[in-house]
Design a protein around this motif. Structure first.
Motif, short mmCIF file in Angstrom:
data_model
loop_
_atom_site.label_atom_id
_atom_site.label_comp_id
_atom_site.label_asym_id
_atom_site.label_seq_id
_atom_site.Cartn_x
_atom_site.Cartn_y
_atom_site.Cartn_z
N PHE A 1 49.36 -21.49 -9.82
CA PHE A 1 49.26 -20.05 -9.58
C PHE A 1 47.84 -19.57 -9.83
CE2 PHE A 1 49.07 -15.73 -11.13
CZ PHE A 1 49.80 -15.02 -10.19
N PHE A 2 47.27 -19.98 -10.96
CA PHE A 2 45.93 -19.49 -11.32
C PHE A 2 44.83 -20.13 -10.48
CE2 PHE A 2 48.22 -18.31 -15.26
CZ PHE A 2 47.92 -16.95 -15.24
N TYR A 3 45.17 -21.17 -9.74
CA TYR A 3 44.23 -21.71 -8.75
C TYR A 3 44.03 -20.70 -7.63
CZ TYR A 3 42.50 -24.49 -4.84
OH TYR A 3 41.76 -24.95 -3.77
N HIS A 4 45.11 -20.00 -7.29
CA HIS A 4 45.07 -19.03 -6.18
C HIS A 4 44.70 -17.63 -6.64
CE1 HIS A 4 46.69 -21.76 -3.13
NE2 HIS A 4 47.57 -22.18 -4.01
N PHE A 5 45.13 -17.24 -7.84
CA PHE A 5 44.91 -15.87 -8.32
C PHE A 5 44.45 -15.89 -9.78
CE2 PHE A 5 48.33 -15.82 -5.18
CZ PHE A 5 47.79 -14.97 -4.22
N ARG A 6 43.37 -15.19 -10.04
CA ARG A 6 42.81 -15.17 -11.39
C ARG A 6 43.74 -14.49 -12.39
NH1 ARG A 6 38.60 -12.92 -10.03
NH2 ARG A 6 38.99 -10.77 -10.69
N ASP A 7 44.39 -13.38 -11.93
CA ASP A 7 45.30 -12.65 -12.80
C ASP A 7 46.20 -11.77 -11.92
OD1 ASP A 7 43.69 -10.51 -11.94
OD2 ASP A 7 42.51 -10.50 -13.78
N LYS A 8 47.04 -10.93 -12.55
CA LYS A 8 47.98 -10.10 -11.79
C LYS A 8 47.27 -9.03 -10.97
CE LYS A 8 52.11 -8.94 -13.27
NZ LYS A 8 53.22 -8.39 -14.10
N ASN A 9 46.09 -8.60 -11.40
CA ASN A 9 45.35 -7.60 -10.63
C ASN A 9 44.86 -8.20 -9.31
OD1 ASN A 9 44.86 -4.80 -11.80
ND2 ASN A 9 44.59 -6.08 -13.61
N GLU A 10 44.40 -9.45 -9.36
CA GLU A 10 43.97 -10.09 -8.12
C GLU A 10 45.17 -10.29 -7.19
OE1 GLU A 10 41.67 -14.05 -6.40
OE2 GLU A 10 41.67 -13.65 -8.55
N LEU A 11 46.30 -10.65 -7.76
CA LEU A 11 47.52 -10.77 -6.96
C LEU A 11 47.89 -9.43 -6.35
CD1 LEU A 11 50.06 -12.25 -5.96
CD2 LEU A 11 51.10 -11.82 -8.19
N ALA A 12 47.77 -8.36 -7.13
CA ALA A 12 48.08 -7.02 -6.63
C ALA A 12 47.16 -6.64 -5.48
CB ALA A 12 47.98 -6.00 -7.76
N ARG A 13 45.87 -6.98 -5.60
CA ARG A 13 44.93 -6.66 -4.52
C ARG A 13 45.30 -7.36 -3.23
NH1 ARG A 13 41.29 -6.60 -8.91
NH2 ARG A 13 40.80 -8.82 -8.75
N CYS B 1 58.17 0.88 -0.69
CA CYS B 1 56.75 1.15 -0.45
C CYS B 1 55.92 0.56 -1.59
CB CYS B 1 56.50 2.65 -0.33
SG CYS B 1 54.76 3.07 -0.12
N LEU B 2 55.06 -0.40 -1.27
CA LEU B 2 54.23 -1.01 -2.28
C LEU B 2 53.24 0.00 -2.85
CD1 LEU B 2 53.69 -3.74 -3.64
CD2 LEU B 2 51.93 -4.16 -1.92
N ILE B 3 52.76 0.91 -2.02
CA ILE B 3 51.83 1.94 -2.47
C ILE B 3 52.47 2.78 -3.57
CG2 ILE B 3 50.51 3.99 -1.79
CD1 ILE B 3 49.41 1.46 -0.56
N ALA B 4 53.72 3.20 -3.32
CA ALA B 4 54.44 4.01 -4.32
C ALA B 4 54.67 3.21 -5.60
CB ALA B 4 55.76 4.49 -3.74
N SER B 5 55.03 1.93 -5.46
CA SER B 5 55.29 1.09 -6.63
C SER B 5 54.05 0.99 -7.51
CB SER B 5 55.72 -0.32 -6.19
OG SER B 5 56.92 -0.27 -5.47
N ILE B 6 52.89 0.84 -6.90
CA ILE B 6 51.64 0.76 -7.65
C ILE B 6 51.30 2.11 -8.25
CG2 ILE B 6 49.14 0.42 -7.42
CD1 ILE B 6 49.75 -1.82 -5.42
N ASP C 1 43.84 -2.38 -12.42
CA ASP C 1 42.44 -2.07 -12.64
C ASP C 1 41.97 -1.03 -11.62
OD1 ASP C 1 41.94 -3.43 -10.25
OD2 ASP C 1 41.24 -5.25 -11.24
N ARG C 2 40.75 -0.62 -11.77
CA ARG C 2 40.20 0.46 -10.94
C ARG C 2 40.18 0.10 -9.46
NH1 ARG C 2 34.30 3.17 -12.18
NH2 ARG C 2 34.32 4.74 -10.53
N GLU C 3 39.88 -1.15 -9.16
CA GLU C 3 39.80 -1.57 -7.75
C GLU C 3 41.15 -1.43 -7.06
OE1 GLU C 3 38.47 -5.35 -4.94
OE2 GLU C 3 38.17 -5.45 -7.10
N VAL C 4 42.22 -1.82 -7.74
CA VAL C 4 43.56 -1.70 -7.15
C VAL C 4 43.90 -0.23 -6.92
CG1 VAL C 4 46.03 -2.07 -7.54
CG2 VAL C 4 44.40 -3.86 -8.14
N ARG C 5 43.59 0.62 -7.89
CA ARG C 5 43.88 2.05 -7.75
C ARG C 5 43.09 2.66 -6.60
NH1 ARG C 5 43.47 1.74 -13.46
NH2 ARG C 5 41.45 2.83 -13.42
N GLU C 6 41.84 2.25 -6.47
CA GLU C 6 40.99 2.78 -5.38
C GLU C 6 41.48 2.29 -4.03
OE1 GLU C 6 37.03 1.67 -6.44
OE2 GLU C 6 36.76 3.38 -7.81
#
Length: 206
Positions: free
Chosen positions: A43-55, A108-113, A121-126
């Motif tokens: 998993f961490f080979y593909h995604f650094r953390d949950k925020n990267e997965l969220a992006r 809606c993924l937007i609503a879930s976030i 993190d800020r990038e996901v919110r933006e």
């Protein structure tokens, strides 16, 4: 598609289904790993953390919705030269598409976030805010073309009318899932269609 890319896409799809079903906070990396059949290091080979997965989930979700809107509104313009009937046709196509989903709209993924924005993190919110602004701008552009050729019966701001469609779609998803009635989303889109049709209908002479 390479094996690595296929695994990455599978992880995103599994995580998205979990988030839409029960929220981001309740969807653990361990749960996603187990369903994907990979190791934690995989998993961490593909995604650094949950925020990267969220992006990546967000990019995938936005791209899918953009393709959908591109196709539906392009089809409306193919079937009518006038922007008003073209827009009304597109809304009818959108409602029919929503109504044909066998188990209703997954959410809606937007609503879930948005509901759990403190987890991101800020990038996901933006990215979330940018996607909503982009869809509102798309709808406003279509409505502006209509307003150039058709007079409104009531002084409604185009910005508000565009945002109303975004609210109808997200609100319809929530209403459908809360009440266990998938048809509610399609009916809300059709109600918005009726409102737009009346708003731009020519005034009858008395």
């Amino acid at each position: 598609m390479s094996k690595g890319t296929a695994t990455r896409e599978r992880i995103i799809a599994i995580a998205e289904a979990g988030v839409l079903s029960k929220g981001f906070g309740a969807t653990s990396i361990e749960e996603v790993i187990a369903e994907a059949g990979i190791t934690k290091s995989g998993f961490f080979y593909h995604f650094r953390d949950k925020n990267e997965l969220a992006r990546e989930m967000l990019r995938r979700y936005v791209e899918a919705n953009d393709r959908l809107f591109d196709e539906i509104f392009a089809r409306g313009r193919e079937l009518a030269d006038d922007p008003l009937p073209a827009f009304l046709i597109s809304l009818k196509l959108l409602a029919e598409l929503m109504d044909d989903l066998p188990n209703g709209h997954p959410g809606c993924l937007i609503a879930s976030i948005c509901y759990q924005e403190r987890l991101f993190d800020r990038e996901v919110r933006e990215m979330t805010a940018a996607s909503v602004r982009s869809w509102n701008a798309r709808f406003r552009g279509l409505l502006a073309e209509i307003a150039e050729q058709h007079r409104m019966r009531e002084p409604v701001l185009l910005d508000d009318l565009a945002e109303m469609l975004s609210c109808v779609i997200d609100g319809g998803i929530i209403m459908s899932r809360t009440l266990g009635d998938p048809s509610r989303l399609a009916r809300q889109v059709l109600a918005y269609r009726g409102f737009v049709k009346l708003l731009f209908a020519p005034e009858t002479a008395h």
